[in-house]
Write a protein that holds these residues in place. Structure first.
Motif, PDB file in Angstrom:
ATOM      1  N   GLU A  21      58.200  28.129  14.699  1.00 44.73           N
ATOM      2  CA  GLU A  21      58.903  26.880  15.000  1.00 44.73           C
ATOM      3  C   GLU A  21      58.253  25.708  14.273  1.00 44.73           C
ATOM      4  O   GLU A  21      58.943  24.809  13.764  1.00 44.73           O
ATOM      5  CB  GLU A  21      58.908  26.634  16.511  1.00 44.73           C
ATOM      6  CG  GLU A  21      59.790  27.612  17.278  1.00 44.73           C
ATOM      7  CD  GLU A  21      59.756  27.374  18.774  1.00 44.73           C
ATOM      8  OE1 GLU A  21      59.088  26.397  19.208  1.00 44.73           O
ATOM      9  OE2 GLU A  21      60.394  28.145  19.515  1.00 44.73           O
ATOM     10  N   LYS A  22      56.921  25.716  14.203  1.00 48.53           N
ATOM     11  CA  LYS A  22      56.211  24.657  13.477  1.00 48.53           C
ATOM     12  C   LYS A  22      56.529  24.716  11.985  1.00 48.53           C
ATOM     13  O   LYS A  22      56.712  23.680  11.335  1.00 48.53           O
ATOM     14  CB  LYS A  22      54.697  24.787  13.695  1.00 48.53           C
ATOM     15  CG  LYS A  22      54.237  24.540  15.117  1.00 48.53           C
ATOM     16  CD  LYS A  22      52.733  24.774  15.248  1.00 48.53           C
ATOM     17  CE  LYS A  22      52.255  24.633  16.670  1.00 48.53           C
ATOM     18  NZ  LYS A  22      50.801  24.937  16.806  1.00 48.53           N
ATOM     19  N   VAL A  23      56.566  25.932  11.448  1.00 50.67           N
ATOM     20  CA  VAL A  23      56.883  26.105  10.024  1.00 50.67           C
ATOM     21  C   VAL A  23      58.289  25.606   9.731  1.00 50.67           C
ATOM     22  O   VAL A  23      58.516  24.899   8.735  1.00 50.67           O
ATOM     23  CB  VAL A  23      56.736  27.595   9.608  1.00 50.67           C
ATOM     24  CG1 VAL A  23      57.351  27.833   8.230  1.00 50.67           C
ATOM     25  CG2 VAL A  23      55.263  27.991   9.594  1.00 50.67           C
ATOM     26  N   ASP A  24      59.230  25.940  10.584  1.00 53.03           N
ATOM     27  CA  ASP A  24      60.614  25.482  10.383  1.00 53.03           C
ATOM     28  C   ASP A  24      60.705  23.970  10.437  1.00 53.03           C
ATOM     29  O   ASP A  24      61.425  23.343   9.640  1.00 53.03           O
ATOM     30  CB  ASP A  24      61.533  26.100  11.449  1.00 53.03           C
ATOM     31  CG  ASP A  24      61.776  27.583  11.218  1.00 53.03           C
ATOM     32  OD1 ASP A  24      61.509  28.072  10.106  1.00 53.03           O
ATOM     33  OD2 ASP A  24      62.233  28.262  12.172  1.00 53.03           O
ATOM     34  N   ALA A  25      59.984  23.367  11.388  1.00 52.26           N
ATOM     35  CA  ALA A  25      59.994  21.905  11.505  1.00 52.26           C
ATOM     36  C   ALA A  25      59.365  21.255  10.273  1.00 52.26           C
ATOM     37  O   ALA A  25      59.864  20.244   9.760  1.00 52.26           O
ATOM     38  CB  ALA A  25      59.242  21.474  12.766  1.00 52.26           C
ATOM     39  N   LEU A  26      58.271  21.846   9.783  1.00 51.59           N
ATOM     40  CA  LEU A  26      57.630  21.323   8.576  1.00 51.59           C
ATOM     41  C   LEU A  26      58.544  21.448   7.362  1.00 51.59           C
ATOM     42  O   LEU A  26      58.582  20.549   6.513  1.00 51.59           O
ATOM     43  CB  LEU A  26      56.317  22.072   8.307  1.00 51.59           C
ATOM     44  CG  LEU A  26      55.064  21.507   8.947  1.00 51.59           C
ATOM     45  CD1 LEU A  26      53.892  22.470   8.745  1.00 51.59           C
ATOM     46  CD2 LEU A  26      54.710  20.146   8.346  1.00 51.59           C
ATOM     47  N   TYR A  27      59.264  22.547   7.282  1.00 45.64           N
ATOM     48  CA  TYR A  27      60.192  22.724   6.169  1.00 45.64           C
ATOM     49  C   TYR A  27      61.181  21.558   6.131  1.00 45.64           C
ATOM     50  O   TYR A  27      61.399  20.943   5.073  1.00 45.64           O
ATOM     51  CB  TYR A  27      60.951  24.048   6.306  1.00 45.64           C
ATOM     52  CG  TYR A  27      61.989  24.252   5.226  1.00 45.64           C
ATOM     53  CD1 TYR A  27      61.669  24.887   4.036  1.00 45.64           C
ATOM     54  CD2 TYR A  27      63.293  23.793   5.397  1.00 45.64           C
ATOM     55  CE1 TYR A  27      62.605  25.060   3.030  1.00 45.64           C
ATOM     56  CE2 TYR A  27      64.243  23.957   4.400  1.00 45.64           C
ATOM     57  CZ  TYR A  27      63.901  24.593   3.223  1.00 45.64           C
ATOM     58  OH  TYR A  27      64.838  24.747   2.233  1.00 45.64           O
ATOM     59  N   ASP A  28      61.774  21.247   7.270  1.00 44.63           N
ATOM     60  CA  ASP A  28      62.751  20.145   7.331  1.00 44.63           C
ATOM     61  C   ASP A  28      62.096  18.819   6.973  1.00 44.63           C
ATOM     62  O   ASP A  28      62.674  18.012   6.226  1.00 44.63           O
ATOM     63  CB  ASP A  28      63.367  20.060   8.725  1.00 44.63           C
ATOM     64  CG  ASP A  28      64.246  21.264   9.053  1.00 44.63           C
ATOM     65  OD1 ASP A  28      64.728  21.917   8.108  1.00 44.63           O
ATOM     66  OD2 ASP A  28      64.438  21.560  10.257  1.00 44.63           O
ATOM     67  N   GLU A  29      60.900  18.597   7.508  1.00 50.46           N
ATOM     68  CA  GLU A  29      60.187  17.334   7.265  1.00 50.46           C
ATOM     69  C   GLU A  29      59.837  17.172   5.785  1.00 50.46           C
ATOM     70  O   GLU A  29      60.067  16.109   5.190  1.00 50.46           O
ATOM     71  CB  GLU A  29      58.915  17.318   8.119  1.00 50.46           C
ATOM     72  CG  GLU A  29      58.027  16.099   7.900  1.00 50.46           C
ATOM     73  CD  GLU A  29      56.711  16.222   8.650  1.00 50.46           C
ATOM     74  OE1 GLU A  29      55.668  15.881   8.070  1.00 50.46           O
ATOM     75  OE2 GLU A  29      56.732  16.685   9.817  1.00 50.46           O
ATOM     76  N   ILE A  30      59.272  18.226   5.191  1.00 45.48           N
ATOM     77  CA  ILE A  30      58.867  18.158   3.780  1.00 45.48           C
ATOM     78  C   ILE A  30      60.085  18.040   2.877  1.00 45.48           C
ATOM     79  O   ILE A  30      60.083  17.287   1.896  1.00 45.48           O
ATOM     80  CB  ILE A  30      58.028  19.392   3.398  1.00 45.48           C
ATOM     81  CG1 ILE A  30      56.733  19.424   4.209  1.00 45.48           C
ATOM     82  CG2 ILE A  30      57.698  19.380   1.907  1.00 45.48           C
ATOM     83  CD1 ILE A  30      55.965  20.735   4.098  1.00 45.48           C
TER      84      ILE A  30
END
Length: 224
Positions: free
Chosen positions: A160-169
């Motif tokens: 979930e953190k990786v997915d959120a970071l993907y969107d943010e980056i």
């Protein structure tokens, strides 16, 4: 159930132990490949890209060796129940670990395309995203080695953190590209990298899903 004399049984159990160790070693190589690929990207270091290529060759060699050993065990020992699930899980996991190696290679290819250039900003979020994926791969392989399906919760939390970071980056990169057309080429390369990292995270989830099946006989619907 196979009827074995004690010596034959000991040999069989040693073969299973060796198979487990080989998968663990392959997992260690996969984590190294991710780490070096991102270090190579951050530092734009061609030597580290070369190291990733060498590791990927080793990962492929493990893939072939584990596959051969697994199929031999199935053919010669006709394992049943949990032993059969264990060997089947090995065959599934090595496919995921091989893909992790390939995605690390793909990140290396991005680095090669960027050699001689300068990052448009200091890379912070991408290395952090990579660290999360390394943790996921390590936890997933540990879950396999220890036969501990309960690690699935921590791995999915990281996903979930990786997915959120993907969107943010992605949003951050898009903003740079909109504001400065000269950043489009480099920004596109960064997008490729975060996509590769997201896929690595998915493969870590696949691995732990297979561990759940190995330990409980129940399938988790998360295959990619």
């Amino acid at each position: 159930m196979i009827k074995m004399v004690p010596e034959a049984r000991r040999s069989y159990l040693e073969e299973l132990k060796e198979l487990r160790q080989m998968v663990e070693e392959m997992g260690d190589l996969a984590s190294q490949a991710i780490y070096l690929s991102i270090e190579g990207l951050v530092e734009l270091d061609e030597n580290k890209v070369n190291m990733v290529e060498e590791i990927d060759s080793k990962i492929y060699a493990y893939d072939r060796a584990i596959e051969k050993k697994s199929l031999n065990l199935i053919a010669l020992q006709a394992p049943v129940a949990k032993d059969l699930r264990f060997i089947g899980t090995c065959l599934k996991i090595i496919t995921d670990l091989d893909r992790v190696g390939r995605y690390s290679m793909d990140i290396g290819k991005v680095t090669r395309r960027m050699l001689g250039k300068t990052h448009m900003k200091k890379l912070v979020s991408i290395p952090y995203m990579a660290q999360l994926t390394i943790e996921m791969v390590d936890m997933a392989v540990d879950a396999f080695v220890e036969g501990d399906e309960t690690k699935i919760d921590a791995i999915y939390e990281n996903e979930e953190k990786v997915d959120a970071l993907y969107d943010e980056i992605f949003r951050e990169i898009l903003t740079y590209m909109i504001e400065d057309a000269k950043s489009i080429t480099m920004g596109t390369q960064y997008v490729l990298v975060i996509r590769y990292l997201e896929r690595i995270a998915d493969h870590a989830c696949n691995i732990v899903d297979r561990v759940v099946y190995m330990e409980t006989g129940e399938m988790v619907d998360h295959e990619i």
